[in-house]
Write a protein that holds these residues in place. Structure first.
Motif, PDB file in Angstrom:
ATOM      1  N   TYR A   8      42.189  42.571  23.559  1.00  0.00           N
ATOM      2  CA  TYR A   8      41.901  43.249  24.819  1.00  0.00           C
ATOM      3  C   TYR A   8      41.117  42.297  25.710  1.00  0.00           C
ATOM      4  CZ  TYR A   8      42.829  47.982  22.892  1.00  0.00           C
ATOM      5  OH  TYR A   8      43.386  49.109  22.344  1.00  0.00           O
ATOM      6  N   ALA A   9      41.548  42.157  26.936  1.00  0.00           N
ATOM      7  CA  ALA A   9      40.774  41.439  27.945  1.00  0.00           C
ATOM      8  C   ALA A   9      39.964  42.482  28.709  1.00  0.00           C
ATOM      9  CB  ALA A   9      41.694  40.679  28.890  1.00  0.00           C
ATOM     10  N   VAL A  10      38.669  42.290  28.778  1.00  0.00           N
ATOM     11  CA  VAL A  10      37.787  43.173  29.542  1.00  0.00           C
ATOM     12  C   VAL A  10      37.294  42.367  30.738  1.00  0.00           C
ATOM     13  CG1 VAL A  10      35.641  44.491  29.541  1.00  0.00           C
ATOM     14  CG2 VAL A  10      37.124  44.504  27.511  1.00  0.00           C
ATOM     15  N   ILE A  11      37.629  42.845  31.934  1.00  0.00           N
ATOM     16  CA  ILE A  11      37.302  42.132  33.169  1.00  0.00           C
ATOM     17  C   ILE A  11      36.162  42.838  33.895  1.00  0.00           C
ATOM     18  CG2 ILE A  11      38.158  41.455  35.441  1.00  0.00           C
ATOM     19  CD1 ILE A  11      40.925  41.171  34.211  1.00  0.00           C
ATOM     20  N   LEU A  12      35.120  42.077  34.191  1.00  0.00           N
ATOM     21  CA  LEU A  12      34.025  42.591  34.996  1.00  0.00           C
ATOM     22  C   LEU A  12      34.426  42.491  36.461  1.00  0.00           C
ATOM     23  CD1 LEU A  12      32.709  41.773  32.235  1.00  0.00           C
ATOM     24  CD2 LEU A  12      30.598  41.571  33.520  1.00  0.00           C
ATOM     25  N   GLY A  13      34.227  43.558  37.201  1.00  0.00           N
ATOM     26  CA  GLY A  13      34.709  43.623  38.575  1.00  0.00           C
ATOM     27  C   GLY A  13      33.674  43.352  39.632  1.00  0.00           C
ATOM     28  N   SER A  14      32.613  42.634  39.305  1.00  0.00           N
ATOM     29  CA  SER A  14      31.568  42.375  40.296  1.00  0.00           C
ATOM     30  C   SER A  14      30.934  41.014  40.049  1.00  0.00           C
ATOM     31  CB  SER A  14      30.480  43.452  40.203  1.00  0.00           C
ATOM     32  OG  SER A  14      29.402  43.148  41.070  1.00  0.00           O
ATOM     33  N   VAL A  15      30.509  40.383  41.131  1.00  0.00           N
ATOM     34  CA  VAL A  15      29.745  39.130  41.040  1.00  0.00           C
ATOM     35  C   VAL A  15      28.384  39.270  41.716  1.00  0.00           C
ATOM     36  CG1 VAL A  15      31.754  37.615  40.865  1.00  0.00           C
ATOM     37  CG2 VAL A  15      30.841  38.176  43.121  1.00  0.00           C
ATOM     38  N   ARG A  16      28.046  40.444  42.164  1.00  0.00           N
ATOM     39  CA  ARG A  16      26.782  40.621  42.884  1.00  0.00           C
ATOM     40  C   ARG A  16      25.584  40.315  41.991  1.00  0.00           C
ATOM     41  NH1 ARG A  16      27.340  46.031  46.692  1.00  0.00           N
ATOM     42  NH2 ARG A  16      28.909  45.144  48.079  1.00  0.00           N
ATOM     43  N   THR A  77      34.846  48.411  36.845  1.00  0.00           N
ATOM     44  CA  THR A  77      34.741  48.207  38.285  1.00  0.00           C
ATOM     45  C   THR A  77      33.750  49.133  38.966  1.00  0.00           C
ATOM     46  OG1 THR A  77      35.988  47.995  40.352  1.00  0.00           O
ATOM     47  CG2 THR A  77      36.691  49.739  38.851  1.00  0.00           C
ATOM     48  N   PRO A  78      32.956  48.555  39.865  1.00  0.00           N
ATOM     49  CA  PRO A  78      32.177  49.381  40.774  1.00  0.00           C
ATOM     50  C   PRO A  78      33.055  49.790  41.949  1.00  0.00           C
ATOM     51  CG  PRO A  78      31.744  47.093  41.233  1.00  0.00           C
ATOM     52  CD  PRO A  78      32.713  47.133  40.059  1.00  0.00           C
ATOM     53  N   GLU A  79      32.506  50.612  42.785  1.00  0.00           N
ATOM     54  CA  GLU A  79      33.163  50.935  44.048  1.00  0.00           C
ATOM     55  C   GLU A  79      32.292  50.399  45.171  1.00  0.00           C
ATOM     56  OE1 GLU A  79      33.833  54.887  46.654  1.00  0.00           O
ATOM     57  OE2 GLU A  79      34.650  54.956  44.623  1.00  0.00           O
ATOM     58  N   TYR A  80      32.882  49.524  45.988  1.00  0.00           N
ATOM     59  CA  TYR A  80      32.205  48.976  47.152  1.00  0.00           C
ATOM     60  C   TYR A  80      32.967  49.435  48.388  1.00  0.00           C
ATOM     61  CZ  TYR A  80      30.065  45.625  43.857  1.00  0.00           C
ATOM     62  OH  TYR A  80      29.386  45.033  42.823  1.00  0.00           O
ATOM     63  N   ASN A  81      32.329  50.163  49.272  1.00  0.00           N
ATOM     64  CA  ASN A  81      32.944  50.585  50.534  1.00  0.00           C
ATOM     65  C   ASN A  81      34.295  51.279  50.308  1.00  0.00           C
ATOM     66  OD1 ASN A  81      30.792  49.351  51.956  1.00  0.00           O
ATOM     67  ND2 ASN A  81      31.791  47.377  51.716  1.00  0.00           N
ATOM     68  N   GLU A  97      52.938  36.876  36.083  1.00  0.00           N
ATOM     69  CA  GLU A  97      53.672  37.411  34.936  1.00  0.00           C
ATOM     70  C   GLU A  97      52.754  37.960  33.844  1.00  0.00           C
ATOM     71  OE1 GLU A  97      54.417  34.328  36.196  1.00  0.00           O
ATOM     72  OE2 GLU A  97      56.255  34.890  37.248  1.00  0.00           O
ATOM     73  N   GLY A  98      51.556  37.443  33.742  1.00  0.00           N
ATOM     74  CA  GLY A  98      50.642  37.867  32.682  1.00  0.00           C
ATOM     75  C   GLY A  98      50.297  39.344  32.692  1.00  0.00           C
ATOM     76  N   TRP A  99      50.418  39.991  33.840  1.00  0.00           N
ATOM     77  CA  TRP A  99      50.118  41.424  33.931  1.00  0.00           C
ATOM     78  C   TRP A  99      51.292  42.287  33.476  1.00  0.00           C
ATOM     79  CZ3 TRP A  99      45.220  41.708  34.430  1.00  0.00           C
ATOM     80  CH2 TRP A  99      44.509  40.907  35.313  1.00  0.00           C
ATOM     81  N   GLN A 100      52.483  41.732  33.466  1.00  0.00           N
ATOM     82  CA  GLN A 100      53.689  42.535  33.261  1.00  0.00           C
ATOM     83  C   GLN A 100      53.712  43.202  31.884  1.00  0.00           C
ATOM     84  OE1 GLN A 100      56.798  39.718  34.108  1.00  0.00           O
ATOM     85  NE2 GLN A 100      56.512  39.925  36.310  1.00  0.00           N
ATOM     86  N   ALA A 101      54.049  44.496  31.916  1.00  0.00           N
ATOM     87  CA  ALA A 101      54.174  45.311  30.700  1.00  0.00           C
ATOM     88  C   ALA A 101      52.895  45.326  29.874  1.00  0.00           C
ATOM     89  CB  ALA A 101      55.369  44.858  29.868  1.00  0.00           C
ATOM     90  N   LYS A 102      51.745  45.320  30.567  1.00  0.00           N
ATOM     91  CA  LYS A 102      50.439  45.406  29.903  1.00  0.00           C
ATOM     92  C   LYS A 102      49.762  46.692  30.340  1.00  0.00           C
ATOM     93  CE  LYS A 102      50.167  41.076  28.263  1.00  0.00           C
ATOM     94  NZ  LYS A 102      49.547  39.916  28.848  1.00  0.00           N
ATOM     95  N   PRO A 103      49.187  47.430  29.396  1.00  0.00           N
ATOM     96  CA  PRO A 103      48.415  48.605  29.791  1.00  0.00           C
ATOM     97  C   PRO A 103      47.090  48.175  30.415  1.00  0.00           C
ATOM     98  CG  PRO A 103      48.262  48.289  27.424  1.00  0.00           C
ATOM     99  CD  PRO A 103      49.207  47.246  27.945  1.00  0.00           C
ATOM    100  N   ILE A 104      46.713  48.885  31.471  1.00  0.00           N
ATOM    101  CA  ILE A 104      45.462  48.604  32.178  1.00  0.00           C
ATOM    102  C   ILE A 104      44.604  49.867  32.134  1.00  0.00           C
ATOM    103  CG2 ILE A 104      44.403  47.821  34.321  1.00  0.00           C
ATOM    104  CD1 ILE A 104      46.432  45.785  33.273  1.00  0.00           C
ATOM    105  N   GLY A 105      43.440  49.752  31.528  1.00  0.00           N
ATOM    106  CA  GLY A 105      42.486  50.856  31.492  1.00  0.00           C
ATOM    107  C   GLY A 105      41.359  50.600  32.486  1.00  0.00           C
ATOM    108  N   PHE A 106      40.722  51.672  32.917  1.00  0.00           N
ATOM    109  CA  PHE A 106      39.666  51.552  33.919  1.00  0.00           C
ATOM    110  C   PHE A 106      38.393  52.260  33.463  1.00  0.00           C
ATOM    111  CE2 PHE A 106      43.738  51.588  36.148  1.00  0.00           C
ATOM    112  CZ  PHE A 106      43.679  50.371  36.813  1.00  0.00           C
ATOM    113  N   VAL A 107      37.278  51.568  33.639  1.00  0.00           N
ATOM    114  CA  VAL A 107      35.949  52.144  33.471  1.00  0.00           C
ATOM    115  C   VAL A 107      35.253  51.874  34.792  1.00  0.00           C
ATOM    116  CG1 VAL A 107      33.784  52.094  32.191  1.00  0.00           C
ATOM    117  CG2 VAL A 107      35.960  51.672  30.992  1.00  0.00           C
TER     118      VAL A 107
END
Length: 188
Positions: A8-16, A77-81, A97-107
């Motif tokens: 699983y790749a877990v991506i942080l959605g902020s750089v603040r 991910t946070p929500e900004y504006n 292509e790396g995103w194709q046919a991959k499940p994406i979950g959100f927190v």
């Protein structure tokens, strides 16, 4: 201990600076790490230097490889504006292509909406990339009020119950789509 079956790749959605994303990501990755079938790869836009003009480079190649190797992706991910961050948009646009046919979950987390407006935008973006955005989402409205100063949820049992549907569906989709991609290449 058995070898992990899924990545699983877990991506942080902020750089603040002083971002709350680290707190939420730490909690969620701890849940993932309890399952020995899962290997977690944490991807932080604050440490991965991706050019906003999408011109490529060593970090771009490494990031694309890591997304390509993932069986599932979770976006913290946070929500900004009423939307998601520019850093997250750059990460998404860097890979094709790396995103194709991959499940994406959100927190998600944020103010009164708990980041859900950002998630709704992301569902459309990932659909366009032939990914599979999952319905089940973990959301924290007024997130700072939901976590203790040490970074754990004030009510860990309630938070885990909220995460359970996402964890279950993510595991199913990750395994199913990984097997499908190995049997037949995605026809994009």
């Amino acid at each position: 201990m058995p070898e992990p079956e899924l990545r699983y790749a877990v991506i942080l959605g902020s750089v603040r600076p002083e971002r709350f994303c680290d707190t939420v990501a730490s909690w969620f990755t701890e849940l993932l790490n309890r399952d020995e079938r899962i290997d977690v790869d944490l991807l932080d836009p604050a440490t991965i230097r991706l050019p906003t003009d999408l011109s490529g480079g060593e970090d771009t190649e490494d990031f694309s490889r890591r997304i390509g190797a993932a069986d599932a992706v979770v976006i913290i991910t946070p929500e900004y504006n009423h939307g998601y961050s520019a850093a997250l948009k750059t990460m998404i646009d860097t890979v094709r292509e790396g995103w194709q046919a991959k499940p994406i979950g959100f927190v998600s987390y944020g103010g009164v909406s708990g980041g859900l407006r950002a998630v709704e935008q992301l569902r459309g973006v990932f659909g366009e990339l032939h990914a599979v955005p999952l319905r089940d989402t973990v959301s924290f409205a007024h997130a700072e009020d939901s976590f203790a100063a040490v970074g754990s949820p004030l009510d860990p049992h309630a938070a885990e119950r909220r995460a359970e549907p996402l964890l279950r569906t993510l595991l199913w989709w990750a395994s199913t789509l990984r097997d499908a991609r190995h049997r037949v290449p995605y026809p994009a």
